[in-house]
Write a protein that holds these residues in place. Structure first.
Motif, PDB file in Angstrom:
ATOM      1  N   GLN A 113      13.918  -5.561 -19.179  1.00 37.66           N
ATOM      2  CA  GLN A 113      13.489  -6.691 -18.360  1.00 37.66           C
ATOM      3  C   GLN A 113      14.500  -6.916 -17.251  1.00 37.66           C
ATOM      4  OE1 GLN A 113      12.636 -10.147 -20.751  1.00 37.66           O
ATOM      5  NE2 GLN A 113      10.640  -9.344 -21.370  1.00 37.66           N
TER       6      GLN A 113
ATOM      7  N   CYS B 280      15.763  -9.411 -14.790  1.00 40.07           N
ATOM      8  CA  CYS B 280      15.728 -10.869 -14.675  1.00 40.07           C
ATOM      9  C   CYS B 280      16.480 -11.306 -13.421  1.00 40.07           C
ATOM     10  CB  CYS B 280      16.352 -11.514 -15.907  1.00 40.07           C
ATOM     11  SG  CYS B 280      15.497 -11.121 -17.449  1.00 40.07           S
TER      12      CYS B 280
ATOM     13  N   THR C 145      11.046 -12.620 -14.147  1.00 35.27           N
ATOM     14  CA  THR C 145      11.152 -11.560 -15.135  1.00 35.27           C
ATOM     15  C   THR C 145      10.174 -10.445 -14.818  1.00 35.27           C
ATOM     16  OG1 THR C 145      11.684 -13.225 -16.808  1.00 35.27           O
ATOM     17  CG2 THR C 145      11.116 -11.031 -17.593  1.00 35.27           C
TER      18      THR C 145
END
Length: 248
Positions: free
Chosen positions: A174, A176, A222
């Motif tokens: 992910q 972010c 995200t």
């Protein structure tokens, strides 16, 4: 007789140092949140008491809040530690952009050029992003994990407070972004977020999926990145979809 007091001068220096530390705490919450006081103390090499003092002040100012979701990692006995995220007001405090002026400019562009002009502007903006980080990504090689980390480092240099986090139990990372300099503009013009997601697909060579954005209520932007390599010809970006689209 001197017009300035040594005591007051020392206090001013101390206040400036305290403000700088508080900004570091806020920056780290933006990049790593949801994050606990203990994790902040470890990263910043501060005492637990010092971190709690800064957290209390930031929370009192409305710049951070306690994350409503569950804590990550294995379950532990006892009361779970509070984990903090940056609030909308905190995002505004981090931003150095003239967001209202930018929004007005985008509205004017949409008025005189229509939706196509807005999309063209968004595409041009991320084209510059791709060019800026092309060299670093080329040096990173074909490993997707490393490429995601390099992209996160580059985005952080651009002011996005970004990090690349492996997804436990999944072949994915992910990406972010704890801060977005154009958050308020993107809330009205989602074309900016959509163009950015397509740019990430091209830069990483895989389909990516935008899971949440600051502009639409998330505490962090995200983007899910699968770490299964695909051929470059197959790396066309996936359109950014929302839950509303899926339910239509």
């Amino acid at each position: 007789m001197s017009s300035s007091s040594p005591v007051l001068g020392a206090r001013a220096e101390l206040d400036a140092e305290e403000a700088g530390t508080r900004r570091r705490v806020l920056d780290l919450i933006a990049s790593d949140g949801p994050v606990s006081a203990a994790e902040l103390a470890s990263h910043l090499d501060l005492t637990a008491a010092a971190v709690r003092r800064h957290l209390a002040l930031l929370e009192a100012d409305g710049l951070i809040g306690v994350h409503a979701g569950g804590a990550s990692g294995p379950a532990r006995r006892g009361r779970p530690a509070k984990r903090y995220v940056v609030t909308t007001d905190g995002q505004s405090a981090l931003s150095q952009q003239y967001s209202e002026l930018a929004t007005q400019a985008m509205r004017f562009l949409a008025e005189i050029g229509g939706a196509d002009a807005v999309r063209d502007f968004a595409a041009r903006r991320v084209q510059e992003l791709e060019q800026r980080h092309a060299g670093a990504l080329a040096d990173a090689g074909a490993d997707l994990t490393r490429r995601a980390e390099v992209l996160a480092e580059g985005l952080s240099e651009d002011g996005f407070a970004a990090s690349a986090r492996p997804v436990p139990g999944a072949a994915a990372i992910q990406l972010c972004q704890g801060h977005c300099p154009v958050q308020s503009v993107a809330a009205e013009f989602p074309e900016l977020c959509e163009a950015e997601a397509r740019a990430f697909s091209r830069m990483l060579g895989v389909h990516v999926q935008r899971l949440a954005t600051l502009a639409h209520g998330g505490h962090v932007c995200t983007t899910n990145i699968p770490i299964i390599p695909v051929r470059p010809d197959d790396a066309a970006p996936t359109p950014v979809r929302t839950r509303k689209d899926d339910s239509a």
